[in-house]
Design a protein around this motif. Structure first.
Motif, PDB file in Angstrom:
ATOM      1  N   HIS A  49     -19.639 -13.040  80.362  1.00 25.69           N
ATOM      2  CA  HIS A  49     -21.017 -12.844  79.912  1.00 25.69           C
ATOM      3  C   HIS A  49     -21.173 -11.483  79.230  1.00 25.69           C
ATOM      4  CE1 HIS A  49     -25.584 -13.111  81.015  1.00 25.69           C
ATOM      5  NE2 HIS A  49     -25.356 -13.081  79.723  1.00 25.69           N
ATOM      6  N   ILE A  50     -20.586 -10.457  79.833  1.00 21.50           N
ATOM      7  CA  ILE A  50     -20.651  -9.111  79.274  1.00 21.50           C
ATOM      8  C   ILE A  50     -19.993  -9.075  77.895  1.00 21.50           C
ATOM      9  CG2 ILE A  50     -19.782  -6.745  79.516  1.00 21.50           C
ATOM     10  CD1 ILE A  50     -20.220  -7.061  82.544  1.00 21.50           C
ATOM     11  N   LYS A  51     -18.852  -9.738  77.778  1.00 24.51           N
ATOM     12  CA  LYS A  51     -18.159  -9.774  76.481  1.00 24.51           C
ATOM     13  C   LYS A  51     -19.032 -10.432  75.414  1.00 24.51           C
ATOM     14  CE  LYS A  51     -13.922 -11.123  74.112  1.00 24.51           C
ATOM     15  NZ  LYS A  51     -14.685 -11.516  72.910  1.00 24.51           N
ATOM     16  N   GLU A  52     -19.697 -11.516  75.792  1.00 23.03           N
ATOM     17  CA  GLU A  52     -20.585 -12.195  74.851  1.00 23.03           C
ATOM     18  C   GLU A  52     -21.706 -11.276  74.381  1.00 23.03           C
ATOM     19  OE1 GLU A  52     -21.943 -15.557  76.990  1.00 23.03           O
ATOM     20  OE2 GLU A  52     -20.038 -16.653  76.860  1.00 23.03           O
ATOM     21  N   ARG A  53     -22.300 -10.550  75.342  1.00 23.09           N
ATOM     22  CA  ARG A  53     -23.394  -9.650  75.000  1.00 23.09           C
ATOM     23  C   ARG A  53     -22.910  -8.474  74.158  1.00 23.09           C
ATOM     24  NH1 ARG A  53     -26.371 -13.159  74.593  1.00 23.09           N
ATOM     25  NH2 ARG A  53     -27.578 -11.521  73.559  1.00 23.09           N
ATOM     26  N   ARG A  54     -21.703  -7.976  74.441  1.00 27.85           N
ATOM     27  CA  ARG A  54     -21.153  -6.872  73.646  1.00 27.85           C
ATOM     28  C   ARG A  54     -20.837  -7.339  72.217  1.00 27.85           C
ATOM     29  NH1 ARG A  54     -19.169  -1.872  75.387  1.00 27.85           N
ATOM     30  NH2 ARG A  54     -19.750  -1.350  77.530  1.00 27.85           N
ATOM     31  N   ASP A  55     -20.366  -8.569  72.103  1.00 23.70           N
ATOM     32  CA  ASP A  55     -20.128  -9.123  70.763  1.00 23.70           C
ATOM     33  C   ASP A  55     -21.439  -9.222  69.987  1.00 23.70           C
ATOM     34  OD1 ASP A  55     -17.449  -9.335  71.287  1.00 23.70           O
ATOM     35  OD2 ASP A  55     -17.492 -11.490  71.730  1.00 23.70           O
ATOM     36  N   ARG A  56     -22.467  -9.677  70.682  1.00 20.03           N
ATOM     37  CA  ARG A  56     -23.792  -9.771  70.063  1.00 20.03           C
ATOM     38  C   ARG A  56     -24.289  -8.376  69.673  1.00 20.03           C
ATOM     39  NH1 ARG A  56     -27.438 -11.404  66.694  1.00 20.03           N
ATOM     40  NH2 ARG A  56     -29.592 -11.184  67.407  1.00 20.03           N
ATOM     41  N   LEU A  57     -24.069  -7.399  70.545  1.00 22.07           N
ATOM     42  CA  LEU A  57     -24.479  -6.032  70.267  1.00 22.07           C
ATOM     43  C   LEU A  57     -23.735  -5.471  69.054  1.00 22.07           C
ATOM     44  CD1 LEU A  57     -26.076  -3.529  70.971  1.00 22.07           C
ATOM     45  CD2 LEU A  57     -24.360  -2.956  72.693  1.00 22.07           C
ATOM     46  N   ASP A  58     -22.467  -5.794  68.942  1.00 17.54           N
ATOM     47  CA  ASP A  58     -21.690  -5.340  67.781  1.00 17.54           C
ATOM     48  C   ASP A  58     -22.274  -5.894  66.484  1.00 17.54           C
ATOM     49  OD1 ASP A  58     -20.000  -3.899  69.380  1.00 17.54           O
ATOM     50  OD2 ASP A  58     -18.411  -5.421  69.424  1.00 17.54           O
ATOM     51  N   GLU A  59     -22.750  -7.146  66.532  1.00 18.86           N
ATOM     52  CA  GLU A  59     -23.356  -7.755  65.341  1.00 18.86           C
ATOM     53  C   GLU A  59     -24.630  -7.011  64.938  1.00 18.86           C
ATOM     54  OE1 GLU A  59     -24.098 -11.803  66.266  1.00 18.86           O
ATOM     55  OE2 GLU A  59     -21.982 -12.366  66.443  1.00 18.86           O
ATOM     56  N   ILE A  60     -25.495  -6.747  65.919  1.00 12.93           N
ATOM     57  CA  ILE A  60     -26.747  -6.043  65.630  1.00 12.93           C
ATOM     58  C   ILE A  60     -26.441  -4.618  65.191  1.00 12.93           C
ATOM     59  CG2 ILE A  60     -28.993  -5.337  66.531  1.00 12.93           C
ATOM     60  CD1 ILE A  60     -28.683  -7.495  68.683  1.00 12.93           C
ATOM     61  N   ILE A 307     -34.701  -0.043  60.334  1.00 15.05           N
ATOM     62  CA  ILE A 307     -33.735   0.548  61.262  1.00 15.05           C
ATOM     63  C   ILE A 307     -34.328   0.648  62.664  1.00 15.05           C
ATOM     64  CG2 ILE A 307     -32.521   2.690  61.840  1.00 15.05           C
ATOM     65  CD1 ILE A 307     -32.035   3.083  58.848  1.00 15.05           C
ATOM     66  N   LYS A 308     -35.592   1.084  62.746  1.00 14.97           N
ATOM     67  CA  LYS A 308     -36.250   1.191  64.061  1.00 14.97           C
ATOM     68  C   LYS A 308     -36.340  -0.170  64.743  1.00 14.97           C
ATOM     69  CE  LYS A 308     -39.031   5.365  63.465  1.00 14.97           C
ATOM     70  NZ  LYS A 308     -40.403   5.916  63.389  1.00 14.97           N
ATOM     71  N   GLN A 309     -36.671  -1.194  63.942  1.00 11.28           N
ATOM     72  CA  GLN A 309     -36.774  -2.549  64.496  1.00 11.28           C
ATOM     73  C   GLN A 309     -35.423  -3.007  65.047  1.00 11.28           C
ATOM     74  OE1 GLN A 309     -38.316  -5.475  61.745  1.00 11.28           O
ATOM     75  NE2 GLN A 309     -37.391  -7.164  62.876  1.00 11.28           N
ATOM     76  N   LYS A 310     -34.381  -2.805  64.247  1.00  9.24           N
ATOM     77  CA  LYS A 310     -33.036  -3.207  64.677  1.00  9.24           C
ATOM     78  C   LYS A 310     -32.560  -2.374  65.866  1.00  9.24           C
ATOM     79  CE  LYS A 310     -31.593  -6.651  62.157  1.00  9.24           C
ATOM     80  NZ  LYS A 310     -31.096  -7.898  62.776  1.00  9.24           N
ATOM     81  N   TYR A 311     -32.880  -1.095  65.845  1.00  9.71           N
ATOM     82  CA  TYR A 311     -32.435  -0.242  66.939  1.00  9.71           C
ATOM     83  C   TYR A 311     -33.141  -0.617  68.241  1.00  9.71           C
ATOM     84  CZ  TYR A 311     -30.578   3.854  69.283  1.00  9.71           C
ATOM     85  OH  TYR A 311     -29.912   4.674  70.144  1.00  9.71           O
ATOM     86  N   GLY A 312     -34.369  -1.121  68.126  1.00 12.07           N
ATOM     87  CA  GLY A 312     -35.055  -1.618  69.319  1.00 12.07           C
ATOM     88  C   GLY A 312     -34.282  -2.780  69.940  1.00 12.07           C
ATOM     89  N   GLU A 313     -33.744  -3.650  69.078  1.00 11.45           N
ATOM     90  CA  GLU A 313     -32.915  -4.758  69.568  1.00 11.45           C
ATOM     91  C   GLU A 313     -31.630  -4.224  70.204  1.00 11.45           C
ATOM     92  OE1 GLU A 313     -32.217  -7.831  66.657  1.00 11.45           O
ATOM     93  OE2 GLU A 313     -34.127  -7.423  65.670  1.00 11.45           O
ATOM     94  N   VAL A 314     -31.054  -3.185  69.590  1.00 12.34           N
ATOM     95  CA  VAL A 314     -29.840  -2.575  70.130  1.00 12.34           C
ATOM     96  C   VAL A 314     -30.102  -2.019  71.523  1.00 12.34           C
ATOM     97  CG1 VAL A 314     -28.287  -0.579  69.882  1.00 12.34           C
ATOM     98  CG2 VAL A 314     -28.743  -2.052  67.927  1.00 12.34           C
ATOM     99  N   LYS A 315     -31.203  -1.289  71.679  1.00 13.93           N
ATOM    100  CA  LYS A 315     -31.543  -0.697  72.982  1.00 13.93           C
ATOM    101  C   LYS A 315     -31.721  -1.772  74.049  1.00 13.93           C
ATOM    102  CE  LYS A 315     -33.109   3.103  73.722  1.00 13.93           C
ATOM    103  NZ  LYS A 315     -32.561   4.325  74.352  1.00 13.93           N
ATOM    104  N   GLN A 319     -29.333  -2.288  77.415  1.00  7.44           N
ATOM    105  CA  GLN A 319     -29.870  -2.262  78.770  1.00  7.44           C
ATOM    106  C   GLN A 319     -29.492  -3.540  79.528  1.00  7.44           C
ATOM    107  OE1 GLN A 319     -34.036  -1.475  78.106  1.00  7.44           O
ATOM    108  NE2 GLN A 319     -33.684   0.680  77.611  1.00  7.44           N
ATOM    109  N   ARG A 320     -29.474  -4.652  78.807  1.00  9.52           N
ATOM    110  CA  ARG A 320     -29.046  -5.902  79.426  1.00  9.52           C
ATOM    111  C   ARG A 320     -27.583  -5.812  79.858  1.00  9.52           C
ATOM    112  NH1 ARG A 320     -29.621 -11.461  76.081  1.00  9.52           N
ATOM    113  NH2 ARG A 320     -31.795 -10.807  76.198  1.00  9.52           N
ATOM    114  N   ILE A 321     -26.747  -5.259  78.987  1.00  9.26           N
ATOM    115  CA  ILE A 321     -25.323  -5.105  79.311  1.00  9.26           C
ATOM    116  C   ILE A 321     -25.136  -4.170  80.492  1.00  9.26           C
ATOM    117  CG2 ILE A 321     -23.142  -4.121  78.460  1.00  9.26           C
ATOM    118  CD1 ILE A 321     -23.964  -5.156  75.661  1.00  9.26           C
ATOM    119  N   GLN A 322     -25.911  -3.081  80.515  1.00 12.24           N
ATOM    120  CA  GLN A 322     -25.784  -2.128  81.619  1.00 12.24           C
ATOM    121  C   GLN A 322     -26.108  -2.783  82.956  1.00 12.24           C
ATOM    122  OE1 GLN A 322     -24.463   0.625  81.798  1.00 12.24           O
ATOM    123  NE2 GLN A 322     -25.200   1.610  83.659  1.00 12.24           N
TER     124      GLN A 322
END
Length: 348
Positions: A49-60, A307-315, A319-322
Motif C-alpha cells: 500500500h505504501i509503495k502504491e501511495r509513493r508511486d502516486r506521490l511521485d506522479e504528483i 503549484i499551490k494546488q498541486k503542492y496541497g495534493e502532495v502534502k 501525510q497519508r504515507i506517514q
C-alpha cells in the motif's frame, strides 16, 4: 474557467459526505483479534500500500516540478534580459528602476524560501512528524538551492548597472555674437551641459544606490549565518543530545559554514567593478519591456496558483504515507516483541 467553481463546490460536498460517513458510528460487530499469521500477512499488505501511495506521490511531485521548472525558466529569462540592458538619454532611469524592482522581488522571494526552510527544520525536529523524513529533506534542499539562486540573480542584476565614465560635462559649440540695445554687441559662450553627462550622472546615482543596498544585504547575511553557526556549535556541546538530533544539528552546521564561505566570496567579488556588457534602449523600448514584465507577473500568479494546488495534493499524500508508515512500524514492533517473548497472547 467557468467550471472551476462547480469543481470546488463538488469537492466540498464530497468531502462533507465523507466526513459525515466517518462520523457515523460503525454498525459492524467488533472484530476478533488478528491471528499471528494475519498480523504477519498485514506487513506485506501495508508495504504494498505504501509503495502504491509513493508511486502516486511521485506522479504528483513530477507535475509540481514541471510547473516549478517552467516558472524558474521565466524568472531566468527576465533576469538575463534585464541584465543585458541599460538606460539611454531618452529612457533616463526607467531600466534601472525595473532592475531595482526586480532585485527587491528576488530578495523577498529568497526570504520566503528562508521562512519555508525554518518550517521544514521544525518538521524534522518533531518526535512525531506529519510527513516522511526523506520528502522533507528533499524540500529542504530545494529551499536552500532557491535562496542561493536568488542571491546569484540579485548579484547578476547588480553588476549590470552602468558604471561611472569620464564624459565631458559641456558640449562645445564655439562662441556666438549677440546685440545689446542701441546697436552694441558682444560675444557669449555657447557651451551647455551634455545629455550624455546628465545620463552618466543618473547612472552613477542609481549604481551607488543599488550597490550600497546589495553590499549591506550581503554583510547582514554574513552576520546572520555567523550567529546561526555559532548557535549550532554551542548546542552540539550538549552530551545528552540524541543521535538523530545531533545528526540534524551537524547537517545544519555544515550548511551554515557553506553559506558563510559563499557570502564571503560574493562580497569579495562584489568589490570588483567591471564594465557591464549592456546595450542602451530607447524610452519606447523600455516601456514595451515594462509592459511585458507586467504580463509576466500575471503569468507567474497563474503558475503559482497551480503549484499551490498541486503542492496541497502532495502534502495530503505525504501525510497519508506517514500514517501508513507509522502503522507499519508499530505492527513490526509488535511482532518483534512477540517473537522475543515480551508479549503473551492469552489462550482459551
Amino acid at each position: 474557467m467557468k467550471t472551476l467553481p462547480i469543481t470546488i463546490t463538488s469537492l466540498v460536498l464530497t468531502m462533507g459526505l465523507v466526513n459525515a460517513q466517518e462520523a457515523k458510528p460503525s454498525a459492524e460487530p467488533a472484530k476478533a483479534p488478528l491471528t499471528i499469521e494475519e498480523r504477519k500477512a498485514s506487513i506485506s499488505s501495508i508495504e504494498a500500500h505504501i509503495k502504491e501511495r509513493r508511486d502516486r506521490l511521485d506522479e504528483i511531485g513530477a507535475d509540481v516540478l514541471r510547473l516549478d521548472d517552467r516558472l524558474e525558466g521565466k524568472v531566468d529569462k527576465i533576469v538575463n534580459k534585464l541584465a543585458s540592458l541599460k538606460d539611454s538619454n531618452s529612457s533616463r532611469r526607467r531600466v534601472s528602476q525595473m532592475k531595482m524592482a526586480a532585485m527587491a522581488s528576488l530578495v523577498e522571494n529568497a526570504k520566503k524560501y528562508q521562512s519555508k526552510r525554518a518550517e521544514l527544520i521544525s518538521e524534522l525536529k518533531k518526535n512525531k512528524p506529519t510527513e516522511p523524513k526523506d520528502y522533507v529533506e528533499g524540500d529542504l534542499k530545494i529551499a536552500d538551492d532557491r535562496v542561493e539562486k536568488r542571491v546569484s540573480q540579485v548579484l547578476l542584476l547588480s553588476k549590470s548597472f552602468s558604471q561611472e565614465e569620464d564624459i565631458e560635462k559641456y558640449t562645445r559649440g564655439g562662441r556666438g555674437y549677440y546685440y545689446y540695445g542701441g546697436g552694441r554687441g558682444g560675444w557669449h559662450n555657447n557651451e551647455r551641459v551634455s545629455e550624455e553627462w546628465l545620463q552618466n550622472n543618473r547612472d552613477k546615482s542609481m549604481d551607488k544606490k543599488q550597490r550600497d543596498a546589495v553590499k549591506a544585504a550581503i554583510e547582514k547575511s554574513l552576520t546572520r549565518y555567523e550567529s546561526l553557526a555559532n548557535g549550532v556549535a554551542d548546542r552540539l556541546k550538549d552530551a545528552k543530545l540524541s543521535a538523530e538530533y545531533r545528526a540534524l544539528l551537524e547537517s545544519e552546521q555544515e550548511h551554515y559554514v557553506d553559506v558563510l564561505a559563499k557570502r564571503k566570496a560574493q562580497l569579495a567579488d562584489f568589490a570588483l567593478v567591471d564594465a557591464p556588457n549592456t546595450r542602451a534602449i530607447s524610452h519606447s523600448a523600455a516601456i514595451d519591456i515594462e509592459r511585458a514584465l507586467d504580463d509576466a507577473v500575471d503569468d507567474f500568479q497563474s503558475d503559482i496558483r497551480l503549484i499551490k494546488q498541486k503542492y496541497g495534493e502532495v502534502k495530503a499524500e505525504r501525510q497519508r504515507i506517514q500514517k501508513l508508515e507509522v502503522n507499519l512500524a508499530a505492527r513490526k514492533k509488535w511482532l518483534e516483541d512477540y517473537e522475543a517473548g515480551k508479549i503473551k497472547i492469552p489462550t482459551k
